[in-house]
Design an enzyme around this catalytic site. Structure first.
Site, PDB file in Angstrom:
ATOM      1  N   GLU A  40       0.832  -1.208   0.000  1.00 32.07           N
ATOM      2  CA  GLU A  40       0.000   0.000   0.000  1.00 32.07           C
ATOM      3  C   GLU A  40       0.864   1.254   0.000  1.00 32.07           C
ATOM      4  O   GLU A  40       1.862   1.342   0.728  1.00 32.07           O
ATOM      5  CB  GLU A  40      -0.873   0.003   1.258  1.00 32.07           C
ATOM      6  CG  GLU A  40      -1.740   1.247   1.421  1.00 32.07           C
ATOM      7  CD  GLU A  40      -2.453   1.288   2.768  1.00 32.07           C
ATOM      8  OE1 GLU A  40      -3.488   1.966   2.847  1.00 32.07           O
ATOM      9  OE2 GLU A  40      -1.970   0.658   3.732  1.00 32.07           O
ATOM     10  N   LYS A 111     -10.079   2.535  -1.638  1.00 29.51           N
ATOM     11  CA  LYS A 111     -10.184   1.988  -0.283  1.00 29.51           C
ATOM     12  C   LYS A 111     -11.443   2.506   0.409  1.00 29.51           C
ATOM     13  O   LYS A 111     -11.667   3.719   0.492  1.00 29.51           O
ATOM     14  CB  LYS A 111      -8.941   2.365   0.511  1.00 29.51           C
ATOM     15  CG  LYS A 111      -8.827   1.751   1.900  1.00 29.51           C
ATOM     16  CD  LYS A 111      -7.485   2.163   2.488  1.00 29.51           C
ATOM     17  CE  LYS A 111      -7.269   1.619   3.889  1.00 29.51           C
ATOM     18  NZ  LYS A 111      -5.975   2.097   4.440  1.00 29.51           N
ATOM     19  N   CYS A 146      -5.346  -2.872   3.518  1.00 27.43           N
ATOM     20  CA  CYS A 146      -4.893  -2.580   4.872  1.00 27.43           C
ATOM     21  C   CYS A 146      -6.026  -2.554   5.904  1.00 27.43           C
ATOM     22  O   CYS A 146      -6.535  -3.595   6.304  1.00 27.43           O
ATOM     23  CB  CYS A 146      -4.095  -1.282   4.871  1.00 27.43           C
ATOM     24  SG  CYS A 146      -2.997  -1.072   6.303  1.00 27.43           S
TER      25      CYS A 146
END
Length: 264
Positions: A40, A111, A146
């Site tokens: 990421e 995300k 994440c």
């Protein structure tokens, strides 16, 4: 299926252009693999909040161009980690990019769950709204990033969208390494999917990264795990294991949907 996680070092001593060149060279060296994954926020620095407005780029920006060329040269599926994307309306997103072996951008995922509560990513970036899977020759890949690991609803949605592999780039803080290990194995067992988590190492924005990238099978077995330094981690995956384990322990057919919360 031969999958490689490039556990890239990200620190404050190397600028984005240099990291792009280095990452591209590492990807090109993986010719013969089926899937390559990067962490990421490796180009801009996932914790360098102050520099995001400067380093943000569009979906066809310098990182995308470098990764497209590297994927094409190596003839691999490339999950290029995430970039700080600047959308046409000016909104910043933490956006994953997936390229096919021909170098074409096959999918992008913004995300959904932004870390930071009232600061950092949560304050500076927009939230994605789409669940994204990518069809490949080995089966559909579900995309998450994440902090998404802490939200099982997203992974159930990816399962329902047909995902057989879950790819999770991360810039996970070293102080919460055991949470990372727990969540990656839990999502693998819970969805009966392979999970590939590629995590940065080094320190940037004052946050030391956890490393310990890992490949976990649908039974929850860790097939490969990296250490705390920059490393190229490779595992050979048998996609048929998804069907075998789902048949051997058919828990997914016992899901009960639409359970209502009790009245208060």
């Amino acid at each position: 299926m031969r999958a490689t996680l490039i556990q890239l070092r990200v620190d404050d001593t190397e600028d984005a252009a240099a990291r792009r060149r280095r990452a591209a060279d590492l990807v090109r060296a993986r010719a013969g693999d089926d899937l390559v994954v990067l962490p990421e926020g490796w180009a801009a620095g996932a914790w360098n909040h102050a520099t995001w407005p400067r380093d943000a780029e569009p979906l066809d920006g310098p990182t995308a161009r470098a990764m497209s060329g590297a994927a094409r040269d190596a003839a691999v599926w490339l999950h290029a980690g995430t970039i700080v994307e600047r959308a046409p309306d000016g909104t910043l997103y933490n956006t994953a990019l997936v390229f096919g072996p021909d170098g074409g951008l096959r999918a992008h995922y913004r995300k959904i769950h932004r870390y930071g509560f009232d600061t950092g990513e949560a304050a500076l970036m927009g939230a994605g709204e789409r669940v994204v899977t990518v069809p490949t020759g080995s089966g559909p890949i579900g995309l998450a990033t994440c902090y998404d690991l802490r939200f099982p609803e997203l992974f159930r949605a990816l399962l329902d969208a047909g995902a057989r592999f879950l790819v999770v780039p991360a810039a996970w803080p070293a102080g919460r390494l055991e949470h990372l290990r727990l969540f990656v194995r839990t999502r693998a067992v819970e969805e009966q999917c392979f999970v590939l988590a590629c995590v940065a190492v080094g320190e940037h924005g004052g946050v030391r990264q956890a490393g310990h990238s890992m490949v976990v099978d649908p039974w929850g077995t860790v097939l490969a795990e990296a250490g705390e330094d920059e490393e190229v981690l490779t595992a050979v995956i048998d996609p048929s294991e998804v069907d075998r384990i789902r048949s051997e322990l058919p828990v997914l057919r016992d899901r009960v949907l639409g359970i209502a919360a009790p009245r208060r």
